[in-house]
Design a protein around this motif. Structure first.
Motif, mmCIF file in Angstrom:
data_model
loop_
_atom_site.group_PDB
_atom_site.id
_atom_site.type_symbol
_atom_site.label_atom_id
_atom_site.label_comp_id
_atom_site.label_asym_id
_atom_site.label_seq_id
_atom_site.Cartn_x
_atom_site.Cartn_y
_atom_site.Cartn_z
ATOM 1 N N ASP A 208 40.605 7.237 72.473
ATOM 2 C CA ASP A 208 40.403 6.727 71.110
ATOM 3 C C ASP A 208 41.024 5.337 70.942
ATOM 4 O OD1 ASP A 208 39.017 8.943 70.337
ATOM 5 O OD2 ASP A 208 40.738 9.987 69.424
ATOM 6 N N SER A 209 42.181 5.140 71.589
ATOM 7 C CA SER A 209 42.836 3.821 71.494
ATOM 8 C C SER A 209 41.984 2.736 72.160
ATOM 9 C CB SER A 209 44.217 3.905 72.160
ATOM 10 O OG SER A 209 44.844 2.649 72.150
ATOM 11 N N LYS A 235 30.091 -2.078 74.562
ATOM 12 C CA LYS A 235 29.364 -0.988 73.893
ATOM 13 C C LYS A 235 29.145 0.193 74.825
ATOM 14 C CE LYS A 235 26.830 -3.643 70.401
ATOM 15 N NZ LYS A 235 25.479 -3.993 69.911
ATOM 16 N N ASN A 236 28.781 -0.117 76.081
ATOM 17 C CA ASN A 236 28.578 0.956 77.055
ATOM 18 C C ASN A 236 29.874 1.740 77.300
ATOM 19 O OD1 ASN A 236 25.893 0.289 77.341
ATOM 20 N ND2 ASN A 236 26.267 -1.082 79.082
ATOM 21 N N ASN A 241 33.369 6.471 76.416
ATOM 22 C CA ASN A 241 34.622 7.071 75.916
ATOM 23 C C ASN A 241 34.332 8.197 74.918
ATOM 24 O OD1 ASN A 241 36.028 5.293 77.488
ATOM 25 N ND2 ASN A 241 36.680 3.966 75.803
ATOM 26 N N GLN A 242 33.391 7.928 74.011
ATOM 27 C CA GLN A 242 33.046 8.940 73.007
ATOM 28 C C GLN A 242 32.455 10.192 73.668
ATOM 29 O OE1 GLN A 242 30.452 6.750 70.429
ATOM 30 N NE2 GLN A 242 32.140 5.973 69.131
ATOM 31 N N ALA A 243 31.658 9.987 74.716
ATOM 32 C CA ALA A 243 31.076 11.121 75.442
ATOM 33 C C ALA A 243 32.164 11.929 76.142
ATOM 34 C CB ALA A 243 30.055 10.623 76.458
ATOM 35 N N SER A 250 34.741 20.008 73.709
ATOM 36 C CA SER A 250 33.799 21.124 73.845
ATOM 37 C C SER A 250 34.006 21.915 75.133
ATOM 38 C CB SER A 250 32.355 20.612 73.789
ATOM 39 O OG SER A 250 32.124 19.680 74.844
ATOM 40 N N ASP A 251 35.020 21.531 75.921
ATOM 41 C CA ASP A 251 35.288 22.232 77.172
ATOM 42 C C ASP A 251 35.693 23.689 76.873
ATOM 43 O OD1 ASP A 251 35.829 22.958 79.734
ATOM 44 O OD2 ASP A 251 37.778 21.952 79.829
ATOM 45 N N PRO A 252 35.003 24.712 77.438
ATOM 46 C CA PRO A 252 35.327 26.129 77.150
ATOM 47 C C PRO A 252 36.777 26.490 77.476
ATOM 48 C CG PRO A 252 33.224 25.954 78.290
ATOM 49 C CD PRO A 252 33.828 24.587 78.324
ATOM 50 N N GLU A 253 37.300 25.895 78.557
ATOM 51 C CA GLU A 253 38.685 26.197 78.933
ATOM 52 C C GLU A 253 39.658 25.666 77.878
ATOM 53 O OE1 GLU A 253 41.516 28.002 81.176
ATOM 54 O OE2 GLU A 253 39.342 28.073 81.480
ATOM 55 N N PHE A 254 39.365 24.463 77.354
ATOM 56 C CA PHE A 254 40.211 23.854 76.322
ATOM 57 C C PHE A 254 40.153 24.688 75.027
ATOM 58 C CE2 PHE A 254 40.663 20.735 72.793
ATOM 59 C CZ PHE A 254 41.970 20.388 73.014
ATOM 60 N N ILE A 255 38.949 25.123 74.673
ATOM 61 C CA ILE A 255 38.774 25.948 73.457
ATOM 62 C C ILE A 255 39.510 27.275 73.608
ATOM 63 C CG2 ILE A 255 37.071 27.180 72.064
ATOM 64 C CD1 ILE A 255 35.078 24.929 72.769
ATOM 65 N N LYS A 256 39.428 27.888 74.828
ATOM 66 C CA LYS A 256 40.103 29.161 75.078
ATOM 67 C C LYS A 256 41.618 29.012 74.970
ATOM 68 C CE LYS A 256 40.486 32.842 78.548
ATOM 69 N NZ LYS A 256 41.942 32.863 78.526
#
Length: 411
Positions: A208-209, A235-236, A241-243, A250-256
């Motif tokens: 983000d920075s 821009k690219n 970075n945003q992706a 949205s990583d399943p391991e991170f959410i778990k």
């Protein structure tokens, strides 16, 4: 007993009840002296009192064991009438405790009655000899055990205020120790999850920075002649970075890991809330007995136990110290009359057994009479049978002599 010099007092229903509790013979007592009557009234009164105390102690012990547990001080406040939301009495448990107490009291009453009635009168003197003491030892041990079971519940009720205060302090310590253990175990797992989440959040923060810087660069480029090749590169990188941030979130391991962290923190809070209930569970019968010994001291505790032991063992020693009275002689006389009426003869110390101990010879004359009659009957039947066989034999011999051809057959 009615005579010119003495008339036995009439017994009341109250006296007869206590006589029955003491296992005394009403028929004999109503013909005995007033002293004998009062003696067995007192003996029965002690047995009944012991049964009542056992019922109270058993009911209270049952309630202490099975009643819902709460804060000891709240219980104390409710009992003393101080404002409190804690209800000191659980009605269902109290009703069951009453039933159990009555059953327990009846059991102890029956055991006491058996112990007292089965205890002999010794040698009929006030002195308790060694032989009498040894003979009564099993009953004394049983009585002492019963006294202990009665004294302990009464003891914890006598010192309830002091026990509640000490128990409350112990419950607080238990609650603090339980919370510390929860914090220690839960925080270890929480720290592991937080470290994983922190690492991912730091990555997102760095991205983000960088994205913020690139947005500023793109704005600068646009303000100075439009987006150049370098602007397009910015821009690219911003899109990349945003992706990457989206992929991390949205990583399943991170959410778990985040869900596990939330579950651990919720479980920790729930356990901390329940720590008070867990600490309140430190309110059993054994714990109160231990605190009663600690608060009252061994001297007072021993005094209470000895008091109940004295009450319990008094009838046993009382019977061993009894001097033979008219009741005892009449009881022995009636026993001898019954034995004589039934044809029972006892020759005391008639023969030694295999171990050299003198034994009594018991002769049941009624049994001997019936046995002799039975033997004579069998002998008579045997003699008649022999005569019938001899007569039949003689008749057959005459038949053979008169007509031998009837008993011969040709093949």
């Amino acid at each position: 007993m009615n005579s010119e010099f003495y008339q036995s007092p009439k017994s009341s229903r109250f006296m007869r009840l206590f006589w029955k509790a003491a296992g005394a013979d009403r028929f004999i007592l109503e013909r005995s002296t007033y002293g004998d009557q009062i003696k067995y009234v007192c003996l029965g009164g002690i047995i009944i009192a012991t049964g009542v105390m056992a019922a109270i102690a058993g009911g209270y012990a049952f309630y202490t064991i099975f009643a819902p547990k709460g804060n000891a001080i709240d219980s104390f406040k409710a009992v003393e009438g101080i404002a409190s939301n804690y209800d000191p009495t659980d009605v269902p448990t109290a009703l069951i405790s009453i039933v159990f107490g009555l059953i327990w009291g009846a059991i102890i009453f029956n055991i006491d009655r058996f112990i007292v009635t089965s205890t002999g009168k010794g040698d009929g003197t006030e002195a308790i000899t060694r032989k009498e003491l040894v003979g009564a030892l099993p009953r004394i041990i049983m009585g002492a055990i019963i006294a202990l079971t009665i004294s302990k519940p009464v003891e914890i009720r006598m010192f309830k205020t002091e026990i509640d205060v000490a128990l409350h302090a112990k419950q607080i310590k238990q609650e603090q120790a339980y919370k510390a253990e929860i914090e220690k175990v839960a925080n270890g797992e929480i720290d592991k999850k937080q470290a994983i989440i922190r690492e991912q959040l730091n990555r997102i923060a760095r991205l983000d920075s960088i994205s913020t810087v690139r947005k500023a660069d793109i704005a600068y480029e646009n303000s100075h002649g439009g987006c150049s090749l370098k602007c397009t590169e910015f821009k690219n990188q911003l899109v990349s970075n945003q992706a990457e941030v989206t992929a991390i979130k949205s990583d399943p391991e991170f959410i778990k890991v985040k869900k596990d962290l939330e579950a651990l923190e919720t479980d920790k809070l729930n356990k901390l809330k329940e720590s008070g209930k867990v600490a309140a569970g430190l309110d059993g019968l054994l714990e109160r007995i231990k605190l009663a010994h600690e608060e009252a001291g061994w001297v007072i505790s021993m005094f209470v136990t000895l008091l109940f032991m004295t009450i319990e063992l008094t009838p046993i020693f009382f019977k061993l110290m009894l001097i033979k009275s008219p009741y005892d002689y009449m009881e022995e006389n009636i026993k001898e009359l019954i034995k004589a009426d039934k044809g029972i003869e006892i020759q005391h110390n008639f023969y030694p057994d295999g171990e050299g101990i003198e034994r009594d010879l018991v002769i049941n004359h009624q049994v001997l009479r019936i046995l002799k009659e039975k033997i004579q009957l069998l002998e008579a039947q045997s003699a008649l049978s022999n005569e019938a066989i001899n007569a039949w034999k003689h008749k057959k011999q005459n038949d053979i002599n008169n007509n031998p051809d009837a008993y011969l057959s040709e093949e």
